[in-house]
Design an enzyme around this catalytic site. Structure first.
Site, PDB file in Angstrom:
ATOM      1  N   ARG A  63       2.922  -6.397  -7.162  1.00 35.60           N
ATOM      2  CA  ARG A  63       1.652  -6.993  -6.711  1.00 35.60           C
ATOM      3  C   ARG A  63       0.441  -6.224  -7.235  1.00 35.60           C
ATOM      4  O   ARG A  63      -0.663  -6.758  -7.289  1.00 35.60           O
ATOM      5  CB  ARG A  63       1.654  -7.125  -5.185  1.00 35.60           C
ATOM      6  CG  ARG A  63       2.611  -8.217  -4.700  1.00 35.60           C
ATOM      7  CD  ARG A  63       2.551  -8.401  -3.192  1.00 35.60           C
ATOM      8  NE  ARG A  63       3.102  -7.283  -2.473  1.00 35.60           N
ATOM      9  CZ  ARG A  63       4.388  -7.148  -2.109  1.00 35.60           C
ATOM     10  NH1 ARG A  63       5.238  -8.112  -2.403  1.00 35.60           N
ATOM     11  NH2 ARG A  63       4.796  -6.096  -1.457  1.00 35.60           N
ATOM     12  N   GLU A 100      12.710   5.985   2.472  1.00 36.28           N
ATOM     13  CA  GLU A 100      13.232   6.266   3.811  1.00 36.28           C
ATOM     14  C   GLU A 100      14.749   6.481   3.718  1.00 36.28           C
ATOM     15  O   GLU A 100      15.300   7.425   4.285  1.00 36.28           O
ATOM     16  CB  GLU A 100      12.887   5.096   4.718  1.00 36.28           C
ATOM     17  CG  GLU A 100      13.038   5.407   6.179  1.00 36.28           C
ATOM     18  CD  GLU A 100      12.655   4.214   7.038  1.00 36.28           C
ATOM     19  OE1 GLU A 100      12.045   3.267   6.516  1.00 36.28           O
ATOM     20  OE2 GLU A 100      13.021   4.232   8.221  1.00 36.28           O
TER      21      GLU A 100
HETATM   22  P1  AMP Z   1       4.543   2.932   0.215  1.00 42.22           P
HETATM   23  O1  AMP Z   1       5.242   3.592  -0.932  1.00 42.22           O
HETATM   24  O2  AMP Z   1       5.241   3.147   1.535  1.00 42.22           O
HETATM   25  O3  AMP Z   1       3.064   3.261   0.291  1.00 42.22           O
HETATM   26  O4  AMP Z   1       4.690   1.371  -0.014  1.00 42.22           O
HETATM   27  C1  AMP Z   1       3.847   0.713  -0.857  1.00 42.22           C
HETATM   28  C2  AMP Z   1       4.456  -0.496  -1.498  1.00 42.22           C
HETATM   29  O5  AMP Z   1       5.303  -1.233  -0.599  1.00 42.22           O
HETATM   30  C3  AMP Z   1       3.341  -1.410  -1.925  1.00 42.22           C
HETATM   31  O6  AMP Z   1       3.543  -1.662  -3.302  1.00 42.22           O
HETATM   32  C4  AMP Z   1       3.459  -2.642  -1.065  1.00 42.22           C
HETATM   33  O7  AMP Z   1       3.478  -3.761  -1.897  1.00 42.22           O
HETATM   34  C5  AMP Z   1       4.782  -2.522  -0.299  1.00 42.22           C
HETATM   35  N1  AMP Z   1       4.614  -2.577   1.195  1.00 42.22           N
HETATM   36  C6  AMP Z   1       4.894  -1.577   2.056  1.00 42.22           C
HETATM   37  N2  AMP Z   1       4.671  -1.948   3.327  1.00 42.22           N
HETATM   38  C7  AMP Z   1       4.221  -3.227   3.290  1.00 42.22           C
HETATM   39  C8  AMP Z   1       3.781  -4.176   4.277  1.00 42.22           C
HETATM   40  N3  AMP Z   1       3.766  -3.900   5.607  1.00 42.22           N
HETATM   41  N4  AMP Z   1       3.372  -5.393   3.847  1.00 42.22           N
HETATM   42  C9  AMP Z   1       3.371  -5.693   2.534  1.00 42.22           C
HETATM   43  N5  AMP Z   1       3.763  -4.859   1.553  1.00 42.22           N
HETATM   44  C10 AMP Z   1       4.189  -3.627   1.919  1.00 42.22           C
END
Ligand code: AMP
Length: 177
Positions: A63, A100
């Site tokens: 995205r 995780e």
């Molecule tokens: P992180 O590495 O945990 O910061 O996760 C980021 C990636 O996971 C991003 O590229 C988001 O597209 C996706 N993501 C994580 N949590 C969500 C959520 N609650 N809703 C939509 N996309 C999420």
């Protein structure tokens, strides 16, 4: 006095509870993308936060490609994709990072960035910060500098920006659920 745009981006983010698994409140950006005015407003709001003299906008699969490429077009800066393993055809540099449960890998073309390049990272959402932190490391390993990270959405309760250290972080929308 700040003039608020008539259109509120928050109205175009849809909450999908328990997707893709129990307990995750998924922020669906499909309504925002589907509305020309909202997508354009979003890109324009991101562009306000673009630092000067940027050599490349790096978008994170998948995205981050949508918002990163739109921002690149609007600002006249080139776009570089960061992809999941095995997708980029030329020589790549890769990084493995912790999830995780288990690990994940991101890749970039080795010749996409050069020493001293000033880069802006774009993704749709900052959650735990693991993906963006790995992206910053990957870019720095190629000798480039991440000048800012821009997100459409930030999940404040996960404190993801702490993982990004001293890199300036800007998110258009903040959520606490
Ligand atoms: P992180 O590495 O945990 O910061 O996760 C980021 C990636 O996971 C991003 O590229 C988001 O597209 C996706 N993501 C994580 N949590 C969500 C959520 N609650 N809703 C939509 N996309 C999420």
């Amino acid at each position: 006095m700040t003039i608020q745009p008539a259109l509120q981006l928050r109205d175009f983010i849809r909450n999908i509870p328990d997707f893709p698994k129990q307990g995750i409140n998924f922020k669906d950006i499909s309504p925002l993308l589907a509305n020309g005015e909202a997508f354009s407003e979003c890109t324009s709001e991101l562009s306000v936060h673009m630092p000067d003299n940027i050599d490349a906008i790096v978008g994170i699969e998948s995205r981050g490609f949508l918002f990163g490429a739109a921002l690149a077009q609007l600002t006249g800066v080139g776009f570089v994709p960061i992809r999941k393993p095995g997708k980029l055809p030329a020589e790549t540099h890769s990084i493995e990072y912790d999830l995780e449960y288990g690990t994940d890998t991101l890749e970039i073309h080795r010749d996409a960035l050069s020493q001293g390049h000033r880069v802006v990272v774009v993704d749709d959402l900052l959650a735990t910060g693991g993906t963006a932190a790995a992206t910053i490391q990957l870019i720095e390993q190629l000798g480039a500098e991440v000048v800012a990270c821009l997100f459409v959405i930030e999940l404040d309760f996960l404190n993801g920006r702490v993982k990004l250290g001293s890199t300036p972080v800007l998110s258009l929308l903040h959520y606490n659920d």
